[in-house]
Design a protein around this motif. Structure first.
Motif, PDB file in Angstrom:
ATOM      1  N   GLY A  97     -12.376  -4.366  15.011  1.00 24.07           N
ATOM      2  CA  GLY A  97     -13.269  -4.576  13.370  1.00 24.07           C
ATOM      3  C   GLY A  97     -14.562  -3.715  13.889  1.00 24.07           C
ATOM      4  O   GLY A  97     -15.339  -2.525  13.925  1.00 24.07           O
ATOM      5  N   GLY A  98     -15.512  -4.243  14.613  1.00 22.72           N
ATOM      6  CA  GLY A  98     -16.473  -4.378  15.108  1.00 22.72           C
ATOM      7  C   GLY A  98     -17.016  -3.614  15.868  1.00 22.72           C
ATOM      8  O   GLY A  98     -17.768  -2.250  15.534  1.00 22.72           O
ATOM      9  N   GLY A  99     -16.240  -3.094  16.684  1.00 23.91           N
ATOM     10  CA  GLY A  99     -15.819  -1.871  17.702  1.00 23.91           C
ATOM     11  C   GLY A  99     -16.266  -0.905  16.908  1.00 23.91           C
ATOM     12  O   GLY A  99     -16.435   0.426  17.212  1.00 23.91           O
ATOM     13  N   ALA A 100     -15.126  -0.310  15.964  1.00 21.54           N
ATOM     14  CA  ALA A 100     -14.779   0.455  15.115  1.00 21.54           C
ATOM     15  C   ALA A 100     -16.199   0.773  14.705  1.00 21.54           C
ATOM     16  O   ALA A 100     -16.568   1.695  14.587  1.00 21.54           O
ATOM     17  CB  ALA A 100     -13.991   0.609  13.919  1.00 21.54           C
ATOM     18  N   ALA A 101     -16.816   0.097  13.889  1.00 24.47           N
ATOM     19  CA  ALA A 101     -17.963   0.049  13.250  1.00 24.47           C
ATOM     20  C   ALA A 101     -19.066   1.295  13.827  1.00 24.47           C
ATOM     21  O   ALA A 101     -19.816   1.062  13.489  1.00 24.47           O
ATOM     22  CB  ALA A 101     -17.930  -0.802  11.917  1.00 24.47           C
TER      23      ALA A 101
ATOM     24  N   VAL B 184     -14.479  -3.200   7.985  1.00 24.91           N
ATOM     25  CA  VAL B 184     -13.936  -4.490   7.514  1.00 24.91           C
ATOM     26  C   VAL B 184     -12.459  -5.516   7.249  1.00 24.91           C
ATOM     27  O   VAL B 184     -12.334  -6.517   8.271  1.00 24.91           O
ATOM     28  CB  VAL B 184     -15.031  -5.145   5.873  1.00 24.91           C
ATOM     29  CG1 VAL B 184     -14.482  -6.740   5.612  1.00 24.91           C
ATOM     30  CG2 VAL B 184     -16.518  -4.947   6.353  1.00 24.91           C
ATOM     31  N   PRO B 185     -12.023  -5.243   6.635  1.00 22.77           N
ATOM     32  CA  PRO B 185      -9.852  -4.946   6.196  1.00 22.77           C
ATOM     33  C   PRO B 185      -9.565  -5.478   7.983  1.00 22.77           C
ATOM     34  O   PRO B 185      -8.781  -6.169   8.603  1.00 22.77           O
ATOM     35  CB  PRO B 185      -9.677  -4.543   5.425  1.00 22.77           C
ATOM     36  CG  PRO B 185     -10.933  -3.874   4.579  1.00 22.77           C
ATOM     37  CD  PRO B 185     -11.760  -3.840   5.705  1.00 22.77           C
TER      38      PRO B 185
ATOM     39  N   SER C 111     -18.453  -5.947   9.379  1.00 21.82           N
ATOM     40  CA  SER C 111     -16.736  -6.216  10.494  1.00 21.82           C
ATOM     41  C   SER C 111     -16.609  -7.088  11.670  1.00 21.82           C
ATOM     42  O   SER C 111     -16.081  -6.517  12.108  1.00 21.82           O
ATOM     43  CB  SER C 111     -16.655  -4.140  10.536  1.00 21.82           C
ATOM     44  OG  SER C 111     -17.642  -3.625   9.910  1.00 21.82           O
ATOM     45  N   SER C 112     -17.952  -7.617  12.364  1.00 25.95           N
ATOM     46  CA  SER C 112     -17.894  -8.418  13.097  1.00 25.95           C
ATOM     47  C   SER C 112     -17.730  -9.999  13.134  1.00 25.95           C
ATOM     48  O   SER C 112     -17.476 -10.542  12.693  1.00 25.95           O
ATOM     49  CB  SER C 112     -19.260  -8.001  14.457  1.00 25.95           C
ATOM     50  OG  SER C 112     -20.586  -7.629  13.796  1.00 25.95           O
TER      51      SER C 112
END
Lengths: 539, 127
Positions: free
Chosen positions: A469-473, A502-503, A442-443
């Motif tokens: 995305g990366g932050g949420a993951a 990812v989306p 996701s990043s």
């Protein structure tokens, strides 16, 4: 204790150090040290990439998962291999042509943004530590399982050997070491498997199918936690239970495992988790820091592509084996389903199936040596890449440093995960590895794919996408690993976050880039030419 | 043993030699100078490579990505046995790996062909 064990492990450690020292003779300049002067042949390079990639999670974890959960977790090895296909299709050749050595370098080459470079550095360090930690933990747990020694000692020994090897040999040495370790790992699983299958044949091909696992031989099981057997009998910690051959394996309430048709047949529910896992593993491989560093050692884009294809074949060949260990473990080591120590199935299966004669012990020592190679190679590769990032982006931003600085960076990069590994011993190895893939998917996956193929990506879009995305993951990882136990749909949502993060990353990156269209770098045409045109056209 | 006299150092530069081959032509100049024609040429290559990659990704998505749905929608598929092994085990545990390698091999082949076409286009713009 197995008498072949200590000599086998010492041999692997000595060979690793010796090959590292042999490589050191060739490493004279900083360039040799970091990128092997780009003179590594494709077959060596492919074996090295595979050796680096097949970690403790692949060598031990996959078989353990199959033993426990059956057909549904076969998506792990499939995804770990398919990640290289995604890498081949979307990233391999252009990334090599970009000339970037690390992910932050790529950000600089493509989008010319220092802020993005800093953010990418933070993500590389996070993913690197997240991936390094379970390797050291796995090493500690293996030493503890096999020798009865302390967990901390095992983690510390592997940590020190890896740090010394990376600091003194650099990547040239590491290339030879990693290539050797790929073949060692393959041999260590393949040779015992031949004997295990012969033994299974001569035992009259005992079935793994329902009604459920039975004890193959008389077994004594020590209960480690208070639990309920088969929903009826209560047992307390420390109690030993004796089972005769042919007794069914009881279900232990504290150990999560699947039995009967649940194990044998695909799950009818849990599609979200399955697809999330598929997305994370298929797209996460390209974002792992230690995987990308390797591509710089290919001479050009076309050879990067060919190398990746060889890696895909080598990794795929390897992943045929752990599944068989998991399935045979169902027959010969069902007591692991009661203790929950399923990650040890690869280590324990040879002696359990072949008896504790010379053959069983010799093969047992061989798989243990393979496991050690798995810890050593993956953690060496990770450490090289994390140290590379610390070296270029944290210690001496913008200037070329000396070999001594690289050594300092290596020690710095090793300190945090080793210290963490000594503190935390009860985290689930394969789960942490899966989360590292989710963060990478996701990043860096959206950043690389859009950066390589889409001209209109802007630095603002990339930064927003990485943070969203990366932050949420990352937040999901921290919540899963450190937070309270979660239940129901929300646990699935957070425990396997790739299906939505990812989306989200792709959408935010594209959306913000379109809004900030004026920030597209002026030289994007030249960059695209450099990324995609064959080297033979370069002037 | 006496050392042989040191030979003068030779600078080996492969890139320059390759670029000196042949007279500079129009398409090369278009590429290097980022003219609209050059841009269009590069865009064409990028589009061809991306289309190839997406097509093969779609093959994998159709071949592997639909399996969980299939197993959930038609449980009978999961019970089907080949040589005594349940079909999902065979598909995921064994056959998926050669499938991935085959798709990868096809990609390498076609991607290299796209690049050769591009090089031919640049090198011989007259044809």
């Amino acid at each position: 204790m197995n008498p072949y064990l200590a000599p086998g492990l010492i041999l692997v450690l000595l060979l690793t150090v010796a090959i590292g020292a042999y490589g050191l003779r060739f490493a004279r300049t900083t360039s040799d040290f970091l990128v092997a002067s780009r003179s590594v042949s494709p077959s060596w390079n492919a074996a090295a990439i595979s050796g680096e990639y097949l970690s403790a999670a692949s060598f031990l974890g996959v078989a353990g998962l199959v033993l426990r959960y059956g057909v549904d977790v076969l998506w792990y090895p499939v995804g770990f291999a398919a990640g290289y296909l995604a890498l081949l299709l979307f990233v391999a050749a252009p990334l090599r042509r970009s000339g970037a050595f690390t992910l932050p370098d790529f950000c600089q080459v493509r989008l010319k943004s220092v802020a993005l470079r800093r953010l990418a550095t933070a993500f590389v360090l996070f993913i690197g530590c997240l991936y390094l930690l379970p390797q050291l933990q796995g090493a500690g747990l293996t030493f503890a399982t096999l020798t009865g020694g302390s967990y901390a000692w095992g983690a510390l020994v592997v940590g020190v050997v890896v740090t010394a090897n990376v600091a003194f040999g650099g990547m040239r040495a590491i290339t030879f070491v990693q290539a050797f370790q790929y073949w060692l790992k393959l041999t260590a699983l393949a040779v015992p498997m031949v004997f295990l299958i012969l033994q299974w044949q001569s035992d009259g091909r005992p079935a793994v199918t329902p009604p459920g696992p039975v004890f193959h031989a008389a077994t004594t099981v020590t209960i480690e936690q208070d639990a309920v057997l088969d929903g009826a009998t209560k047992v307390v910690a420390g109690e030993t239970l004796r089972f005769e051959a042919g007794d069914p394996v009881p279900r232990v309430s504290t150990v999560d495992a699947e039995f009967g048709a649940d194990w044998l047949l695909p799950d009818q529910t849990g599609l979200f988790t399955t697809y999330s896992l598929i997305l994370a593993t298929f797209l996460g491989t390209m974002g792992l820091p230690h995987v990308l560093v390797r591509f710089y050692t290919n001479p050009d884009g076309a050879s990067a592509r060919r190398t990746t294809l060889v890696v895909l074949a080598m990794v795929g060949m390897f992943y045929l084996l752990p599944t068989l260990y998991g399935v045979l473990g169902r027959i010969y080591t069902p007591q692991l389903l009661m203790t929950g120590n399923t990650d040890a199935v690869v280590l324990l299966l040879p002696e359990a199936a072949l008896g504790d004669g010379h053959l069983g012990r010799l093969l047992g020592a061989l798989v243990t040596a393979g496991a050690l190679a798995a810890f050593l190679s993956t953690s060496s590769g990770l450490l090289t890449s994390v140290a590379g990032v610390i070296f270029t982006d944290v210690l001496r931003p913008g200037r070329s440093g000396s070999v001594r600085d690289f050594r300092v960076a290596t020690v710095l990069a090793a300190l945090v995960p080793t210290a963490l590994a000594l503190q935390v011993s009860d985290m689930d190895v394969s789960q942490v590895v899966g989360l590292a893939f989710a963060v990478a998917a996701s990043s860096f996956c959206p950043l690389l794919v859009l950066g390589i193929w889409w001209r209109r990506l802007t630095d603002a879009g990339a930064i927003a996408g990485l943070i969203a995305g990366g932050g949420a993951a990352m937040a999901s990882v921290l919540l899963t690993v450190l937070g309270p136990p979660l239940r129901g749909g929300f646990a699935e949502f957070v425990g396997q976050p790739a299906a939505w993060t990812v989306p989200l990353a792709f959408l935010v990156m594209v959306g913000v880039s379109l809004v900030t269209g004026k920030r597209v770098p002026a030289d994007v045409g030249a960059t695209m030419l450099r990324l995609h045109a064959p080297e033979s056209l370069r002037s | 043993m006496a050392d042989p006299p040191p030979r003068p150092r030779v600078r080996v530069v492969l890139g320059d030699a390759a670029s000196r081959r042949g007279a500079p032509d129009r398409a090369r100049a278009d590429l290097d100078e980022q003219t609209p024609v050059g841009e269009a040429l590069v865009k064409g290559l990028v589009r061809a490579q991306l289309a190839l990659a997406l097509r093969l990704a779609l093959v994998v998505a159709a071949g592997l990505g639909t399996l969980p749905l299939l197993f959930a929608a038609a449980p009978a598929v999961g019970e089907f046995k080949v040589f005594g092994v349940h079909l999902p085990w065979l598909l995921l545990g064994v056959l998926s790996f050669p499938f991935l390698v085959l798709v990868g091999a096809a990609y390498v082949r076609w991607a290299e062909r796209n690049e050769q076409d591009f090089v031919a286009l640049i090198r011989r713009p007259e044809r």
